[in-house]
Design a protein around this motif. Structure first.
Motif, PDB file in Angstrom:
ATOM      1  N   LYS A   1     -32.486 -10.961  -6.842  1.00 30.05           N
ATOM      2  CA  LYS A   1     -31.615 -10.241  -7.779  1.00 30.05           C
ATOM      3  C   LYS A   1     -32.260 -10.173  -9.161  1.00 30.05           C
ATOM      4  CE  LYS A   1     -27.171 -11.331  -5.625  1.00 30.05           C
ATOM      5  NZ  LYS A   1     -25.912 -12.104  -5.789  1.00 30.05           N
ATOM      6  N   SER A   2     -32.882 -11.261  -9.588  1.00 29.93           N
ATOM      7  CA  SER A   2     -33.547 -11.284 -10.890  1.00 29.93           C
ATOM      8  C   SER A   2     -34.719 -10.321 -10.937  1.00 29.93           C
ATOM      9  CB  SER A   2     -34.037 -12.696 -11.209  1.00 29.93           C
ATOM     10  OG  SER A   2     -32.959 -13.581 -11.367  1.00 29.93           O
ATOM     11  N   GLN A   3     -35.376 -10.130  -9.814  1.00 30.01           N
ATOM     12  CA  GLN A   3     -36.505  -9.200  -9.754  1.00 30.01           C
ATOM     13  C   GLN A   3     -36.078  -7.773 -10.106  1.00 30.01           C
ATOM     14  OE1 GLN A   3     -37.719  -9.926  -5.717  1.00 30.01           O
ATOM     15  NE2 GLN A   3     -39.226 -11.466  -6.311  1.00 30.01           N
ATOM     16  N   MET A   4     -34.840  -7.430  -9.824  1.00 28.27           N
ATOM     17  CA  MET A   4     -34.363  -6.070 -10.079  1.00 28.27           C
ATOM     18  C   MET A   4     -34.253  -5.754 -11.567  1.00 28.27           C
ATOM     19  SD  MET A   4     -34.110  -4.641  -7.163  1.00 28.27           S
ATOM     20  CE  MET A   4     -35.544  -5.627  -6.790  1.00 28.27           C
ATOM     21  N   THR A   5     -34.178  -6.776 -12.406  1.00 32.24           N
ATOM     22  CA  THR A   5     -34.079  -6.551 -13.850  1.00 32.24           C
ATOM     23  C   THR A   5     -35.342  -7.010 -14.578  1.00 32.24           C
ATOM     24  OG1 THR A   5     -32.959  -8.680 -14.145  1.00 32.24           O
ATOM     25  CG2 THR A   5     -31.557  -6.730 -13.841  1.00 32.24           C
ATOM     26  N   SER A   6     -36.400  -7.257 -13.823  1.00 30.06           N
ATOM     27  CA  SER A   6     -37.647  -7.687 -14.453  1.00 30.06           C
ATOM     28  C   SER A   6     -38.321  -6.507 -15.149  1.00 30.06           C
ATOM     29  CB  SER A   6     -38.584  -8.291 -13.401  1.00 30.06           C
ATOM     30  OG  SER A   6     -38.963  -7.313 -12.464  1.00 30.06           O
ATOM     31  N   ASP A   7     -39.302  -6.815 -15.997  1.00 36.17           N
ATOM     32  CA  ASP A   7     -40.044  -5.765 -16.700  1.00 36.17           C
ATOM     33  C   ASP A   7     -41.000  -5.023 -15.769  1.00 36.17           C
ATOM     34  OD1 ASP A   7     -38.858  -6.362 -19.161  1.00 36.17           O
ATOM     35  OD2 ASP A   7     -40.366  -7.886 -19.605  1.00 36.17           O
TER      36      ASP A   7
ATOM     37  N   ASN B   1     -34.769  -5.473  -1.220  1.00 39.63           N
ATOM     38  CA  ASN B   1     -35.135  -5.642  -2.627  1.00 39.63           C
ATOM     39  C   ASN B   1     -36.403  -4.876  -2.994  1.00 39.63           C
ATOM     40  OD1 ASN B   1     -36.501  -7.688  -0.990  1.00 39.63           O
ATOM     41  ND2 ASN B   1     -37.276  -8.473  -2.929  1.00 39.63           N
TER      42      ASN B   1
ATOM     43  N   ALA C   1     -36.588  -1.732  -5.545  1.00 36.23           N
ATOM     44  CA  ALA C   1     -37.411  -1.786  -6.748  1.00 36.23           C
ATOM     45  C   ALA C   1     -38.351  -0.584  -6.842  1.00 36.23           C
ATOM     46  CB  ALA C   1     -38.211  -3.083  -6.767  1.00 36.23           C
TER      47      ALA C   1
ATOM     48  N   GLY D   1     -34.974   0.329 -10.187  1.00 36.18           N
ATOM     49  CA  GLY D   1     -35.012  -1.081 -10.553  1.00 36.18           C
ATOM     50  C   GLY D   1     -35.755  -1.300 -11.844  1.00 36.18           C
ATOM     51  N   PRO D   2     -36.766  -2.166 -11.813  1.00 39.94           N
ATOM     52  CA  PRO D   2     -37.520  -2.494 -13.026  1.00 39.94           C
ATOM     53  C   PRO D   2     -38.116  -1.268 -13.713  1.00 39.94           C
ATOM     54  CG  PRO D   2     -38.040  -4.029 -11.280  1.00 39.94           C
ATOM     55  CD  PRO D   2     -37.203  -2.946 -10.669  1.00 39.94           C
ATOM     56  N   ARG D   3     -38.394  -1.432 -15.001  1.00 42.02           N
ATOM     57  CA  ARG D   3     -38.926  -0.304 -15.791  1.00 42.02           C
ATOM     58  C   ARG D   3     -40.288   0.159 -15.305  1.00 42.02           C
ATOM     59  NH1 ARG D   3     -38.660  -2.615 -21.509  1.00 42.02           N
ATOM     60  NH2 ARG D   3     -38.161  -4.556 -20.459  1.00 42.02           N
TER      61      ARG D   3
END
Length: 77
Positions: free
Chosen positions: A37-43, A66, A70, A74-76
């Motif tokens: 879940k944290s990986q989805m909001t990573s840079d 996941n 992504a 997901g991440p930027r």
């Protein structure tokens, strides 16, 4: 697997970066899910496709979702 075999995660860790790795041995199922879940909001999320078809289409298959999430949203980076 390619990213692991190339040693990219170890290099990132050695440079002082936070690496959200859900494959660390000994993690509980709950810990693994929280990391995913944290990986989805990573840079940044590093990934690759499973295959490329003869027509140039990318094939992405994921047991949990996941990685595919992504790639598409997901991440930027």
């Amino acid at each position: 697997m390619t990213i692991r075999q190339l040693g990219i995660l170890d290099t990132l860790r050695a440079q002082g970066n936070t690496v959200l790795d859900h494959w660390i041995p000994g993690l509980s199922k709950e810990q693994s899910i929280e990391i995913r879940k944290s990986q989805m909001t990573s840079d940044l999320f590093l990934s690759s496709s499973n295959a490329i078809t003869m027509h140039g289409e990318l094939v992405n298959i994921d047991g949990v979702g996941n990685r595919v999430n992504a790639i598409s949203f997901g991440p930027r980076k």
